[in-house]
Scaffold this active site. Structure first.
Site, PDB file in Angstrom:
ATOM      1  N   GLY A 157      34.583  40.800  36.196  1.00 47.39           N
ATOM      2  CA  GLY A 157      35.028  41.343  37.477  1.00 47.39           C
ATOM      3  C   GLY A 157      35.742  42.659  37.252  1.00 47.39           C
ATOM      4  O   GLY A 157      36.161  42.960  36.126  1.00 47.39           O
ATOM      5  N   GLN A 173      41.538  49.382  39.281  1.00 50.71           N
ATOM      6  CA  GLN A 173      41.589  49.351  37.804  1.00 50.71           C
ATOM      7  C   GLN A 173      40.940  50.599  37.190  1.00 50.71           C
ATOM      8  O   GLN A 173      41.170  50.886  36.015  1.00 50.71           O
ATOM      9  CB  GLN A 173      40.896  48.097  37.260  1.00 50.71           C
ATOM     10  CG  GLN A 173      41.622  46.794  37.601  1.00 50.71           C
ATOM     11  CD  GLN A 173      40.889  45.593  37.064  1.00 50.71           C
ATOM     12  OE1 GLN A 173      40.002  45.061  37.734  1.00 50.71           O
ATOM     13  NE2 GLN A 173      41.219  45.175  35.872  1.00 50.71           N
ATOM     14  N   CYS A 191      42.383  39.836  31.768  1.00 49.12           N
ATOM     15  CA  CYS A 191      42.309  40.990  32.662  1.00 49.12           C
ATOM     16  C   CYS A 191      42.073  42.230  31.813  1.00 49.12           C
ATOM     17  O   CYS A 191      42.768  42.435  30.810  1.00 49.12           O
ATOM     18  CB  CYS A 191      43.611  41.131  33.452  1.00 49.12           C
ATOM     19  SG  CYS A 191      43.597  42.518  34.601  1.00 49.12           S
ATOM     20  N   LEU A 192      41.115  43.045  32.233  1.00 50.36           N
ATOM     21  CA  LEU A 192      40.815  44.259  31.471  1.00 50.36           C
ATOM     22  C   LEU A 192      41.998  45.232  31.510  1.00 50.36           C
ATOM     23  O   LEU A 192      42.111  46.093  30.646  1.00 50.36           O
ATOM     24  CB  LEU A 192      39.546  44.923  32.020  1.00 50.36           C
ATOM     25  CG  LEU A 192      38.294  44.020  31.970  1.00 50.36           C
ATOM     26  CD1 LEU A 192      37.112  44.697  32.659  1.00 50.36           C
ATOM     27  CD2 LEU A 192      37.929  43.663  30.532  1.00 50.36           C
ATOM     28  N   HIS A 233      41.349  36.681  41.734  1.00 58.77           N
ATOM     29  CA  HIS A 233      41.994  37.581  40.749  1.00 58.77           C
ATOM     30  C   HIS A 233      41.756  39.042  41.149  1.00 58.77           C
ATOM     31  O   HIS A 233      42.684  39.847  41.152  1.00 58.77           O
ATOM     32  CB  HIS A 233      41.402  37.272  39.363  1.00 58.77           C
ATOM     33  CG  HIS A 233      41.838  38.182  38.260  1.00 58.77           C
ATOM     34  ND1 HIS A 233      42.549  37.742  37.168  1.00 58.77           N
ATOM     35  CD2 HIS A 233      41.633  39.517  38.055  1.00 58.77           C
ATOM     36  CE1 HIS A 233      42.778  38.759  36.356  1.00 58.77           C
ATOM     37  NE2 HIS A 233      42.222  39.842  36.864  1.00 58.77           N
ATOM     38  N   GLU A 234      40.498  39.368  41.503  1.00 61.51           N
ATOM     39  CA  GLU A 234      40.168  40.762  41.862  1.00 61.51           C
ATOM     40  C   GLU A 234      40.818  41.145  43.194  1.00 61.51           C
ATOM     41  O   GLU A 234      41.274  42.281  43.361  1.00 61.51           O
ATOM     42  CB  GLU A 234      38.652  40.962  41.925  1.00 61.51           C
ATOM     43  CG  GLU A 234      37.892  40.664  40.641  1.00 61.51           C
ATOM     44  CD  GLU A 234      38.468  41.314  39.406  1.00 61.51           C
ATOM     45  OE1 GLU A 234      39.062  42.399  39.517  1.00 61.51           O
ATOM     46  OE2 GLU A 234      38.343  40.723  38.315  1.00 61.51           O
ATOM     47  N   HIS A 290      44.267  42.236  42.761  1.00 62.32           N
ATOM     48  CA  HIS A 290      44.378  43.642  42.317  1.00 62.32           C
ATOM     49  C   HIS A 290      44.478  44.585  43.516  1.00 62.32           C
ATOM     50  O   HIS A 290      45.193  45.587  43.476  1.00 62.32           O
ATOM     51  CB  HIS A 290      43.153  44.053  41.496  1.00 62.32           C
ATOM     52  CG  HIS A 290      43.217  43.694  40.038  1.00 62.32           C
ATOM     53  ND1 HIS A 290      44.206  44.139  39.208  1.00 62.32           N
ATOM     54  CD2 HIS A 290      42.393  42.944  39.254  1.00 62.32           C
ATOM     55  CE1 HIS A 290      44.000  43.683  37.973  1.00 62.32           C
ATOM     56  NE2 HIS A 290      42.903  42.958  37.971  1.00 62.32           N
TER      57      HIS A 290
HETATM   58  O1  K1U Z   1      40.228  42.833  34.681  1.00 59.09           O
HETATM   59  C1  K1U Z   1      39.640  42.082  35.437  1.00 59.09           C
HETATM   60  O2  K1U Z   1      40.026  41.927  36.572  1.00 59.09           O
HETATM   61  C2  K1U Z   1      38.411  41.376  34.924  1.00 59.09           C
HETATM   62  C3  K1U Z   1      38.697  40.010  34.369  1.00 59.09           C
HETATM   63  C4  K1U Z   1      38.322  38.998  35.432  1.00 59.09           C
HETATM   64  C5  K1U Z   1      38.755  37.577  35.257  1.00 59.09           C
HETATM   65  C6  K1U Z   1      38.638  36.909  34.059  1.00 59.09           C
HETATM   66  C7  K1U Z   1      39.013  35.576  33.952  1.00 59.09           C
HETATM   67  C8  K1U Z   1      39.489  34.912  35.041  1.00 59.09           C
HETATM   68  C9  K1U Z   1      39.634  35.587  36.226  1.00 59.09           C
HETATM   69  C10 K1U Z   1      39.246  36.911  36.337  1.00 59.09           C
HETATM   70  C11 K1U Z   1      37.842  39.858  33.111  1.00 59.09           C
HETATM   71  O3  K1U Z   1      36.666  39.930  33.154  1.00 59.09           O
HETATM   72  S1  K1U Z   1      38.665  39.582  31.607  1.00 59.09           S
HETATM   73  C12 K1U Z   1      37.307  39.385  30.459  1.00 59.09           C
HETATM   74  C13 K1U Z   1      36.626  38.054  30.578  1.00 59.09           C
HETATM   75  O4  K1U Z   1      37.143  37.158  31.203  1.00 59.09           O
HETATM   76  C14 K1U Z   1      35.316  37.823  29.924  1.00 59.09           C
HETATM   77  C15 K1U Z   1      34.674  38.812  29.242  1.00 59.09           C
HETATM   78  C16 K1U Z   1      33.438  38.560  28.653  1.00 59.09           C
HETATM   79  C17 K1U Z   1      32.874  37.337  28.715  1.00 59.09           C
HETATM   80  C18 K1U Z   1      33.514  36.322  29.378  1.00 59.09           C
HETATM   81  C19 K1U Z   1      34.727  36.561  29.995  1.00 59.09           C
HETATM   82 ZN    ZN Z   2      42.259  41.865  36.337  1.00 58.61          ZN
END
Ligand code: K1U
Ligand code: ZN
Length: 173
Positions: free
Chosen positions: A46, A51, A97-98, A139-140, A143
């Site tokens: 996401g 972001q 979260c990125l 989560h998004e 943000h």
């Molecule tokens: O930064 C963000 O908002 C993105 C975030 C979204 C998220 C992850 C987990 C739970 C709720 C919301 C991410 O994508 S973090 C990276 C991640 O979870 C992931 C990356 C690669 C493969 C699988 C998962």
């Molecule tokens: Zn996030």
């Protein structure tokens, strides 16, 4: 398409409230394309516009394509999303979260949500989501209101992670 820079905590921009998208035009569609490219490259499941430094109520998700290697991509862009219903029962997921690199924590949220949004053609939709998709959308959407998953943790855990992120940023500069 272009890879966009991802802002990381504790950047004050991430604490701001994003503004509604006035018109779903070519500029918005280009931003959506760039956000998908940035999300897949990260990799993530996401990404919210704030972001990547854009204060607009817009997010992209794909919990199948990258989040779960055995599925076909299911990219979705949600413009001006609004949660119209949440379930009584909750679910706990370990969130990342990125914008909070290398930190993960369990967060409790409603297990199911209904969300209304506009797609890239400006068409209105209502989506009922559960599982990881429901968690990711919430989560998004947080943000868009300047809320990080850290804000769902105790002040002790949150401040510990923020101090580490600040230290990493100072070391890198
Ligand atoms: O930064 C963000 O908002 C993105 C975030 C979204 C998220 C992850 C987990 C739970 C709720 C919301 C991410 O994508 S973090 C990276 C991640 O979870 C992931 C990356 C690669 C493969 C699988 C998962
Ligand atoms: Zn996030």
């Amino acid at each position: 398409m272009a890879l966009l820079p991802i802002y990381t905590a504790p950047d004050p921009l991430l604490k701001t409230v994003s503004k509604p998208v006035d018109a779903v035009d070519a500029e918005i569609r280009k931003l959506v394309d760039d956000m998908f490219e940035t999300m897949y490259a990260a990799p993530g499941i996401g990404l919210a516009a704030i972001q990547v430094g854009v204060q607009k109520r817009l997010l992209v998700v794909d919990v199948v394509g990258k989040g779960n290697q055995d599925g076909a991509p299911q990219p979705m862009a949600l413009i001006n999303p609004e949660i119209t219903w949440v379930s009584d029962h909750d679910a706990t997921y370990e969130e990342g979260c990125l914008s909070v690199p290398d930190h993960y924590a369990d967060v409790v949220r409603p297990a199911e949500v209904e969300v209304s949004y506009l797609d890239v053609d400006g068409e209105e939709h209502i989506l009922r989501a559960d599982g990881l998709l429901a968690t990711c959308i919430q989560h998004e959407m947080d943000h868009l209101d300047g809320i990080l998953f850290l804000d769902h943790l105790s002040a002790l855990k949150r401040n510990m992670i923020l101090r580490k992120l600040l230290k990493q940023k100072k070391l890198a500069s």
